[in-house]
Design an enzyme around this catalytic site. Structure first.
Site, PDB file in Angstrom:
ATOM      1  N   LYS A  91       0.834  -1.188   0.000  1.00 14.53           N
ATOM      2  CA  LYS A  91       0.000   0.000   0.000  1.00 14.53           C
ATOM      3  C   LYS A  91       0.876   1.249   0.000  1.00 14.53           C
ATOM      4  O   LYS A  91       1.996   1.144   0.494  1.00 14.53           O
ATOM      5  CB  LYS A  91      -0.965   0.006   1.197  1.00 14.53           C
ATOM      6  CG  LYS A  91      -0.254   0.201   2.546  1.00 14.53           C
ATOM      7  CD  LYS A  91      -1.183   0.680   3.599  1.00 14.53           C
ATOM      8  CE  LYS A  91      -1.187   2.176   3.738  1.00 14.53           C
ATOM      9  NZ  LYS A  91      -0.110   2.739   4.556  1.00 14.53           N
ATOM     10  N   HIS A 121      -1.363  -4.660   5.839  1.00  8.59           N
ATOM     11  CA  HIS A 121      -0.852  -5.528   6.908  1.00  8.59           C
ATOM     12  C   HIS A 121      -1.831  -5.659   8.076  1.00  8.59           C
ATOM     13  O   HIS A 121      -1.700  -6.557   8.886  1.00  8.59           O
ATOM     14  CB  HIS A 121       0.548  -5.110   7.355  1.00  8.59           C
ATOM     15  CG  HIS A 121       0.606  -3.896   8.235  1.00  8.59           C
ATOM     16  ND1 HIS A 121       0.558  -2.628   7.742  1.00  8.59           N
ATOM     17  CD2 HIS A 121       0.731  -3.764   9.572  1.00  8.59           C
ATOM     18  CE1 HIS A 121       0.653  -1.772   8.738  1.00  8.59           C
ATOM     19  NE2 HIS A 121       0.755  -2.426   9.869  1.00  8.59           N
ATOM     20  N   LYS A 125      -2.997  -9.063  11.004  1.00 10.90           N
ATOM     21  CA  LYS A 125      -2.932  -9.025  12.469  1.00 10.90           C
ATOM     22  C   LYS A 125      -3.891 -10.073  13.026  1.00 10.90           C
ATOM     23  O   LYS A 125      -5.036 -10.152  12.603  1.00 10.90           O
ATOM     24  CB  LYS A 125      -3.308  -7.641  12.995  1.00 10.90           C
ATOM     25  CG  LYS A 125      -2.245  -6.578  12.674  1.00 10.90           C
ATOM     26  CD  LYS A 125      -2.612  -5.265  13.322  1.00 10.90           C
ATOM     27  CE  LYS A 125      -1.727  -4.130  12.838  1.00 10.90           C
ATOM     28  NZ  LYS A 125      -0.458  -4.002  13.534  1.00 10.90           N
ATOM     29  N   GLU A 159      -1.473   6.186  17.395  1.00 15.29           N
ATOM     30  CA  GLU A 159      -0.036   5.907  17.431  1.00 15.29           C
ATOM     31  C   GLU A 159       0.661   6.960  18.270  1.00 15.29           C
ATOM     32  O   GLU A 159       0.260   8.130  18.242  1.00 15.29           O
ATOM     33  CB  GLU A 159       0.546   5.980  16.021  1.00 15.29           C
ATOM     34  CG  GLU A 159       0.005   4.953  15.077  1.00 15.29           C
ATOM     35  CD  GLU A 159       0.711   5.038  13.730  1.00 15.29           C
ATOM     36  OE1 GLU A 159       1.775   4.435  13.591  1.00 15.29           O
ATOM     37  OE2 GLU A 159       0.202   5.735  12.843  1.00 15.29           O
ATOM     38  N   ASP A 178      -3.176   7.676   4.263  1.00 14.50           N
ATOM     39  CA  ASP A 178      -2.207   6.713   4.805  1.00 14.50           C
ATOM     40  C   ASP A 178      -2.880   5.651   5.675  1.00 14.50           C
ATOM     41  O   ASP A 178      -2.447   4.496   5.681  1.00 14.50           O
ATOM     42  CB  ASP A 178      -1.153   7.477   5.632  1.00 14.50           C
ATOM     43  CG  ASP A 178      -0.039   6.575   6.144  1.00 14.50           C
ATOM     44  OD1 ASP A 178       0.426   5.719   5.366  1.00 14.50           O
ATOM     45  OD2 ASP A 178       0.362   6.715   7.319  1.00 14.50           O
ATOM     46  N   HIS A 183      -6.260   0.709   6.112  1.00 17.97           N
ATOM     47  CA  HIS A 183      -6.389  -0.024   7.381  1.00 17.97           C
ATOM     48  C   HIS A 183      -7.760   0.172   8.034  1.00 17.97           C
ATOM     49  O   HIS A 183      -8.423  -0.780   8.435  1.00 17.97           O
ATOM     50  CB  HIS A 183      -5.319   0.417   8.383  1.00 17.97           C
ATOM     51  CG  HIS A 183      -3.913   0.309   7.861  1.00 17.97           C
ATOM     52  ND1 HIS A 183      -3.506  -0.718   7.052  1.00 17.97           N
ATOM     53  CD2 HIS A 183      -2.811   1.093   8.031  1.00 17.97           C
ATOM     54  CE1 HIS A 183      -2.225  -0.566   6.754  1.00 17.97           C
ATOM     55  NE2 HIS A 183      -1.786   0.533   7.335  1.00 17.97           N
ATOM     56  N   LYS A 287      -1.245  10.443  14.645  1.00 18.15           N
ATOM     57  CA  LYS A 287       0.128  10.236  15.093  1.00 18.15           C
ATOM     58  C   LYS A 287       0.366  11.122  16.308  1.00 18.15           C
ATOM     59  O   LYS A 287      -0.317  12.113  16.510  1.00 18.15           O
ATOM     60  CB  LYS A 287       1.105  10.616  13.986  1.00 18.15           C
ATOM     61  CG  LYS A 287       0.903   9.807  12.716  1.00 18.15           C
ATOM     62  CD  LYS A 287       2.209   9.313  12.177  1.00 18.15           C
ATOM     63  CE  LYS A 287       2.038   8.468  10.948  1.00 18.15           C
ATOM     64  NZ  LYS A 287       1.876   7.048  11.203  1.00 18.15           N
TER      65      LYS A 287
HETATM   66  C1  BG6 Z   1       1.431   2.026   7.840  1.00 24.27           C
HETATM   67  C2  BG6 Z   1       1.397   3.525   7.753  1.00 24.27           C
HETATM   68  O1  BG6 Z   1       0.677   1.447   6.808  1.00 24.27           O
HETATM   69  O2  BG6 Z   1       0.891   1.615   9.104  1.00 24.27           O
HETATM   70  C3  BG6 Z   1       2.196   4.129   8.881  1.00 24.27           C
HETATM   71  O3  BG6 Z   1       1.967   3.920   6.504  1.00 24.27           O
HETATM   72  C4  BG6 Z   1       1.710   3.606  10.216  1.00 24.27           C
HETATM   73  O4  BG6 Z   1       2.105   5.546   8.859  1.00 24.27           O
HETATM   74  C5  BG6 Z   1       1.629   2.073  10.215  1.00 24.27           C
HETATM   75  O5  BG6 Z   1       2.603   4.039  11.221  1.00 24.27           O
HETATM   76  C6  BG6 Z   1       0.941   1.565  11.470  1.00 24.27           C
HETATM   77  O6  BG6 Z   1       1.067   0.175  11.553  1.00 24.27           O
HETATM   78  P1  BG6 Z   1       0.966  -0.589  12.960  1.00 24.27           P
HETATM   79  O7  BG6 Z   1       1.037  -2.029  12.586  1.00 24.27           O
HETATM   80  O8  BG6 Z   1       2.122  -0.119  13.778  1.00 24.27           O
HETATM   81  O9  BG6 Z   1      -0.340  -0.198  13.565  1.00 24.27           O
END
Ligand code: BG6
Length: 437
Positions: A91, A121, A125, A159, A178, A183, A287
């Site tokens: 992505k 991803h 999970k 995050e 993003d 997600h 973030k």
């Molecule tokens: C990514 C984003 O796809 O996912 C990032 O580009 C983000 O900005 C990340 O930090 C978060 O992934 P996870 O698995 O840490 O929640």
């Protein structure tokens, strides 16, 4: 090879790194450079792959999406797409619906749809997959999952990290593209979809697509009342001072112009279908929030009539919380009588299941699981072309609305839960974000 070894040492737990295995594994790695835009010069790669035609061939692209098409074409022109070849697209697939369609067309001219693995991803999970187990492996939840019983849903992906060294990428992307387009949309789909008829690749993806297509559009008229954009300023997280996004952008050696990207977004989303009609789904992601915390909370309606209204302490509605990370687990809260004589005193209590405690294992990384699925040729946990495009269409509407309506980006101090506007968004409906701490 040195770099691979160092990365393994740095990222694996000491008991996971076995030197003897690494020595065997490193012999299997080879490195070949090839210019993505000049496939006619790929003879080195062709030679390297000769003789391995009968093995699964996973072509994993974590390049800029603009190169996906020409790389796919390179594999095709050089006769490298074997029967068991698969292409994995990291992505983001594109920047908007039009660019996603163009990429899908280009890659689709070289690979069949069942050979294309668009990775998100979050679908790897364990806890996200557990959502399927929870909803469709138990008869308890399905009858109460929707209008009439559920009051609203909150999905938080928070995050504590900032944009870090990806500031140049972020400047052109922002949190909506993003995190939400992929997600969070996937989480919405798994939470809201109808039961698929089986676990096969297309049954699940067909149901997810229906959710995406039922999302009420948010355009110029709705953006102000349904969305909030934010950006972090300097603050402190876990007692440590952190810079604001503006300072990080200024310090970037690329000397880039500020494109106004948001680092936080909150959205009130409505699903225009029978099950979810009138049940708001609130999303927020950002973030540099107070901590890393991702969770889906399904809040049920209040009891229609309380026989306990004369007692001290209000009745709290039931909540089902699915904690995605960290401390993966499920918690169901309900009211119980505090033990003791002398009448009723009620208190919220929780049935709390921590997956790590229940299963006593440390979960594998999402990528570990997804890449195994690629080798197995199972696309169920990857996004189909129509899903990606439908998610982009919905997100494009918001971006166009922001531009047309001149939507402001509110500042929030790093280390908090985001801008005040996000609290107002829920407050207007009589709700508040959970957790508050
Ligand atoms: C990514 C984003 O796809 O996912 C990032 O580009 C983000 O900005 C990340 O930090 C978060 O992934 P996870 O698995 O840490 O929640």
């Amino acid at each position: 090879l040195e770099q691979v070894g160092e990365a393994l040492l740095a990222n694996l737990a000491p008991d996971e790194f076995d030197r003897a295995h690494w020595r065997i594994f490193r012999e299997l790695i080879s490195y070949e450079t090839a210019d993505a835009k000049s496939p006619e010069q790929w003879s080195g790669l062709k030679e390297r792959l000769a003789g391995f035609e009968d093995r699964p061939r996973a072509i994993y692209l974590a390049t800029a999406p603009g190169l996906f098409g020409s790389i796919a074409q390179g594999f095709s022109e050089n006769g490298l797409i074997t029967e068991r070849a698969r292409i994995v697209l990291e992505k983001p697939v594109g920047h908007d619906a039009a660019s996603a369609e163009a990429i899908n067309d280009q890659v689709g001219r070289c690979f069949e749809e069942n050979q294309i693995f668009r990775i998100d991803h979050y679908l790897g999970k364990e806890t996200v997959q557990n959502l399927l187990a929870l909803r469709f492996g138990n008869s308890l939840f399905e009858p109460i999952w929707g209008r009439g019983v559920v009051d609203h849903v909150q999905i938080t992906v928070g995050e504590d990290l900032g944009v870090g060294d990806r500031v140049a990428f972020y400047n052109n992307t922002g949190a909506l593209r993003d995190m939400v387009q992929n997600h969070m949309m996937q989480l919405v789909c798994l939470m809201a979809m109808e039961p698929p008829s089986s676990l096969d690749q297309d049954s699940i993806r067909d149901e997810k697509l229906k959710v995406l297509r039922a999302l009420k559009p948010i355009g110029e008229r709705e953006v102000k009342s349904h969305t909030v954009r934010g950006r972090y300023t300097a603050g402190a997280i876990a007692g440590k001072a952190v810079p604001g996004y503006g300072e990080e952008l200024e310090a970037d050696p690329g000397d880039v112009e500020d494109h106004g990207a948001e680092t936080y977004v909150a959205i009130k989303l409505e699903n225009d279908n029978w099950r979810w009609s009138g049940v708001p789904i609130y999303l927020r992601t950002g973030k540099r929030l107070k901590k890393k915390h991702s969770e889906i909370i399904v809040q049920f309606q209040e009891v229609p009539h309380s026989i306990f209204s004369d007692l001290a302490g209000a009745l709290e509605p039931n909540r089902l919380s699915i904690r995605l990370q960290p401390d993966e687990g499920v918690e169901l809260s309900f009211m119980a009588k505090e033990p003791g004589p002398g009448g009723f005193s009620l208190k919220p209590v929780a049935l709390d299941l921590s997956f790590e405690e229940a299963f006593g294992i440390h979960y594998p990384d999402a990528y570990e699981r997804l890449l195994v699925e690629v080798l197995r040729g199972n696309t169920a946990l990857f996004m189909r072309r129509d899903e990606v495009e439908a998610a982009w269409q919905w997100v494009d509407g918001i971006i166009a609305g922001w531009e047309a309506g001149g939507q402001k980006t509110e500042n929030y101090v790093a280390g908090t839960w985001g801008p005040t506007g996000a609290s107002v968004l829920l407050d207007r409906d009589g709700h508040s974000w959970l957790p508050e701490d």
